[in-house]
Design an enzyme around this catalytic site. Structure first.
Site, mmCIF file in Angstrom:
data_model
loop_
_atom_site.group_PDB
_atom_site.id
_atom_site.type_symbol
_atom_site.label_atom_id
_atom_site.label_comp_id
_atom_site.label_asym_id
_atom_site.label_seq_id
_atom_site.Cartn_x
_atom_site.Cartn_y
_atom_site.Cartn_z
ATOM 1 N N GLU A 1 -11.801 -7.514 -1.868
ATOM 2 C CA GLU A 1 -10.626 -6.621 -1.658
ATOM 3 C C GLU A 1 -9.704 -7.085 -1.013
ATOM 4 O O GLU A 1 -8.488 -6.642 -1.795
ATOM 5 C CB GLU A 1 -11.382 -4.922 -1.734
ATOM 6 C CG GLU A 1 -12.222 -4.385 -3.248
ATOM 7 C CD GLU A 1 -11.107 -4.358 -4.086
ATOM 8 O OE1 GLU A 1 -9.945 -4.489 -3.719
ATOM 9 O OE2 GLU A 1 -11.854 -4.647 -4.931
ATOM 10 N N TYR B 1 -5.765 1.852 -0.142
ATOM 11 C CA TYR B 1 -5.979 1.151 -2.145
ATOM 12 C C TYR B 1 -7.473 0.942 -1.436
ATOM 13 O O TYR B 1 -8.465 1.144 -2.391
ATOM 14 C CB TYR B 1 -4.976 1.156 -2.372
ATOM 15 C CG TYR B 1 -6.010 -0.245 -3.387
ATOM 16 C CD1 TYR B 1 -6.051 -0.063 -4.841
ATOM 17 C CD2 TYR B 1 -7.153 -1.731 -3.164
ATOM 18 C CE1 TYR B 1 -7.123 -0.233 -5.846
ATOM 19 C CE2 TYR B 1 -7.213 -2.699 -4.516
ATOM 20 C CZ TYR B 1 -7.189 -1.556 -5.429
ATOM 21 O OH TYR B 1 -7.681 -2.400 -5.942
ATOM 22 N N ASP C 1 -4.365 1.104 -8.750
ATOM 23 C CA ASP C 1 -3.851 -0.132 -8.526
ATOM 24 C C ASP C 1 -2.651 -0.511 -9.468
ATOM 25 O O ASP C 1 -2.351 0.674 -10.116
ATOM 26 C CB ASP C 1 -4.551 -1.517 -8.294
ATOM 27 C CG ASP C 1 -4.968 -1.798 -9.503
ATOM 28 O OD1 ASP C 1 -4.850 -0.789 -10.569
ATOM 29 O OD2 ASP C 1 -6.192 -2.767 -9.787
#
Ligand code: SF4
Length: 356
Positions: free
Chosen positions: A44, A127, A145
């Site tokens: 990520e 996020y 996203d």
């Protein structure tokens, strides 16, 4: 009866999930397996501002060299920065290492399993925290996203431009997020956005949500999401002073290392300000105003740069600037805006001879 939208998407994901090195296949997750939080976190962070194809090789290299968060935490800073080279946005690599050391130290090598705990770590924003909590720990967090925003805007035919549309898109995403398999669901929406509901040509014919998609029915999918027009750039004003000594040498300035055009060569001049140009000649001379200006656009502003031109006597002291001999001067070595100023000033210097 519970809305079946999430189930429809999960069924599609079970058959079409992208195979990614940091992922477990959906069948394994259904059987109770959980991906390694270290792998989820690393991927990520690497995927922020970066594409999947660009990340694959780096992810493989990092996990081969540093298989656990403790291994990464023990790595030398220089080794991690060198391994990150080419991936860009280097603050991510510095935060990566900081985060690894906090997890390996204060958390005993275990990533926190809540959004709040994850948010407290270096380099983890809302996020990324939601994505890790959902994917690695099976928490029903809403992961939004750019892909998810696009899919939600289309599903609901929402025409409010971004960023004003954001709360409505998050609410739409939250309404669909299931309590079961939330990690698979988060990845499924992302996969749908990346492979089917693509920005320019959504493949609605093969989309699992085609029957419930308002934008497909309205024929507006390719226009969504709308984006607010970019804010007009401000205009700044400045003055550049171009001068030549009687032997043809140019008066030039070495710009400070930091800031705009840092470390480059340029014409002396005052600050560039929205309020107006500041007339601050670098030295006393008979400065001529040719009545024209350079126009140039930078990332964050437009510049209108007026010119002042002068011939200087041989004995001129250039400090704090310097003269560059005519034979050593190459306008190609100047930043574009300075080159434009040179091109505009050239005819005047050709007409006004030294000492003229
Ligand atoms: Fe996107 Fe088309 Fe699917 Fe709607 S039907 S979600 S526009 S791919």
């Amino acid at each position: 009866m519970r809305d079946r939208a999430a189930d429809e998407l999960l069924d599609w994901y079970d058959a079409h999930a992208r195979e990614l090195p940091w992922r477990l296949p959906p069948a394994a997750v259904k059987a109770g397996a959980r991906p390694d939080p270290y792998a989820v976190w690393l991927s990520e962070v690497m995927l922020q501002q970066t594409t999947v194809p660009a990340v694959r090789g780096y992810f493989a290299a990092f996990t081969a060299r540093w298989p656990t968060v403790a291994d990464l935490a023990a790595a030398e800073d220089g080794a991690v920065m060198a391994a990150w080279a080419g991936l860009g946005y280097y603050a991510r690599a510095r935060n990566l290492l900081k985060c690894a050391r906090v997890v390996a130290g204060a958390h005993g090598g275990l990533f926190p399993d809540t959004v709040e705990g994850l948010r407290a770590l270096p380099g983890i924003g809302p996020y990324t925290a939601a994505a890790i909590a959902a994917i690695a720990f099976g928490r029903a967090e809403v992961v939004v996203d750019g892909n998810v925003e696009r899919v939600m805007a289309r599903l609901h035919d929402l025409h409010t431009p971004l960023p004003a549309a954001k709360p409505a898109l998050v609410a739409a995403a939250a309404a669909l997020t299931p309590a079961e398999r939330p990690g698979c669901y988060a990845q499924a929406v992302m996969d749908l956005g990346a492979t089917v509901c693509t920005p320019r040509r959504p493949a609605c014919g093969i989309c699992p949500w085609t029957g419930r998609c308002a934008a497909r029915r309205a024929g507006t999918a390719a226009e969504l999401p709308k984006k607010a027009p970019k804010v007009a750039k401000p205009v700044r004003h400045g003055i550049a002073y171009l001068a030549r000594r009687s032997d043809g040498a140019w008066l030039l300035e070495d710009r400070p290392a930091k800031g705009l055009l840092g470390g480059m060569l340029g014409w002396p001049g005052g600050p560039w300000a929205e309020a107006g140009a500041v007339d601050a000649p670098p030295l006393a001379a008979d400065w001529h105003d040719p009545g024209f200006e350079v126009r140039h656009t930078f990332t964050h502003f437009h510049l209108r740069l007026a010119l002042r031109l002068a011939r200087l006597p041989a004995a001129t002291d250039p400090s704090p600037h310097r003269f560059v001999a005519a034979g050593a001067f190459d306008p190609a070595g100047l930043p574009t805006v300075m080159r434009k100023a040179h091109a505009l000033a050239q005819p005047w210097f050709a007409e006004v001879p030294a000492g003229g």
